[in-house]
Design a protein around this motif. Structure first.
Motif, short mmCIF file in Angstrom:
data_model
loop_
_atom_site.label_atom_id
_atom_site.label_comp_id
_atom_site.label_asym_id
_atom_site.label_seq_id
_atom_site.Cartn_x
_atom_site.Cartn_y
_atom_site.Cartn_z
N VAL A 307 33.15 28.77 43.57
CA VAL A 307 33.52 29.31 44.88
C VAL A 307 34.53 28.40 45.57
O VAL A 307 35.38 28.86 46.34
CB VAL A 307 32.27 29.53 45.76
N ARG A 311 37.97 29.69 46.90
CA ARG A 311 38.34 29.51 48.30
C ARG A 311 39.73 28.88 48.43
O ARG A 311 40.54 29.29 49.27
CB ARG A 311 37.29 28.63 48.99
N LEU A 329 31.28 36.27 51.02
CA LEU A 329 31.93 35.00 51.38
C LEU A 329 31.71 34.67 52.85
O LEU A 329 31.53 33.50 53.22
CB LEU A 329 33.42 35.08 51.07
N GLN A 334 32.43 31.00 53.80
CA GLN A 334 33.68 30.81 53.06
C GLN A 334 34.73 31.87 53.44
O GLN A 334 35.69 32.06 52.70
CB GLN A 334 33.41 30.86 51.56
#
Length: 396
Positions: A307, A311, A329, A334
């Motif tokens: 992740v 990101r 997310l 995120q």
């Protein structure tokens, strides 16, 4: 939901009981489909191998039967995802997604159907390499003249990088570059890269994950990589005029000499059609994140699916992300309101391309013009319909 999703109401909790697994992801209450088909490039690619790495773990943890279908034809893989809908997810380069949307090349006569990014798949770093004892210390030194740059004539993409994008970065037009830079032709990728350690050229465009770079790094004098300053927004903007989907980034994989150097990557993503169910995309994103530790060691490229790396990629990505992925997310902190802004703009941009191309095809049928990417009359008509649209390019 796509035809590939054959709902059997196989609950994750049931799968956990059946397999004796206690992984945290099994706690989620979602009825996974009985069958999930994922299309990737051919069997010799890292995309195919890495998907075969996490696929069996997904199958074991969810009870879903996973079929991974290698499809070398980019056009057919796209058609199976968006038009036929007999695959759930496709591994594709972000640059290819942009070409599919904009109708570039063979996609000109393909149906225009919007897509969304589900998750980041892998990234290939690229950069400009010189011999270790080279007097060239920066890309700007190339603009001083008298520098030999290898032109990999075997690859139109590499030719474009060295004759158009590179000159743009250092402030030269392609015409000025032809006058000030000596281009040295190379007929293969290996010849292209080795040219700098063999003294045939001064600068070459290569990927640090290639085996030939390990060989070059071990040569007398070794090699160096020329940094591309991420703060040089004007230079990057000119570079992206020719290589729009390149992502400025710091190299973190490949030969030791490249690690930590500011350069660029070409990214692959997992794509889904715009019609993909929100709950499906949400739970896939959740599984890909929460089960990362379980599958990251199955293939070198599977480690690029964290992740954190996703990101980082999103900071420059111009392609729309699926609503279900956005939902997940945001839950884990995120995704921000700023992300909503650029993603909304990306959706509008993709919709505009799709609408313009659909209108162009309708006009072609009404006028009796053959819809064929090799038909100049058709291409001119499509160009007229899309002339006011901006191509996708990485955000700086």
């Amino acid at each position: 939901m796509n035809k590939f999703l054959m709902s059997a109401k196989v609950a994750v909790a049931s799968a956990a009981l059946a397999t004796g697994l206690s992984h945290g992801v099994e706690a989620q209450e979602y009825d996974w489909p009985r069958l999930m088909v994922i299309a990737t490039p051919g069997t010799s690619t890292g995309s195919f191998a890495s998907t075969n790495g996490w696929g069996p773990i997904f199958q074991q943890e969810t009870g879903t039967t996973v079929r991974i279908v290698p499809e070398d034809s980019e056009l057919m893989r796209n058609r199976r995802l968006t038009e036929r809908e007999d695959v759930a997810i496709a591994s594709v380069s972000a640059a290819e997604m942009a070409s599919q949307t904009e109708g570039v090349g063979g996609y000109a006569s393909a149906r225009a159907i919007p897509q969304r990014i589900l998750w980041h798949h892998n990234d290939t770093p690229w950069g400009f390499v010189v011999a270790g004892d080279s007097e060239i210390k920066s890309l700007e030194d190339i603009g001083k003249g008298g520098v030999r740059v290898t032109e990999g004539v075997f690859s139109p993409a590499i030719v474009s990088v060295v004759t158009e994008a590179l000159p743009g970065f250092i402030g030269l037009t392609p015409e000025e570059a032809q006058e000030q830079i000596e281009y040295v032709p190379a007929s293969s990728y290996g010849e292209n890269c080795r040219s700098v350690v063999e003294g045939k050229s001064d600068v070459a465009y290569c990927s640090p994950i290639s085996s030939v770079l390990s060989e070059m790094e071990g040569a007398p004098g070794s090699i160096r990589w020329l940094p591309m300053d991420p703060a040089n927004k004007e230079g990057w903007s000119r570079f992206l005029n020719f290589r729009g989907m390149t992502i400025p980034s710091t190299i973190s994989m490949g030969v030791k000499t490249a690690n930590g150097v500011d350069s660029m990557t070409s990214n692959f993503v997992y794509a889904v059609p715009v019609t993909a169910d929100v709950d499906f995309a949400y739970n896939m994103a959740k599984w890909l994140h929460q089960s990362y530790d379980a599958y990251k060691g199955t293939h070198a490229l599977a480690s690029r699916m964290s992740v954190e790396l996703f990101r980082s990629y999103l900071n420059a990505n111009p392609i729309p992300v699926h609503e279900g992925t956005v939902k997940y997310l945001r839950e884990i902190g995120q995704w921000s309101d700023e992300d909503d802004a650029w993603n909304s703009a990306a959706i509008k941009q993709m919709d505009a391309w799709v609408e313009a191309r659909q209108a162009g095809m309708k006009a072609a049928m009404e006028q009796g013009i053959e819809i064929n990417f090799e038909n100049e009359e058709f291409l001119n008509l499509m160009a007229e319909h899309t002339k006011d649209l901006q191509p996708f390019r990485s955000r700086l």
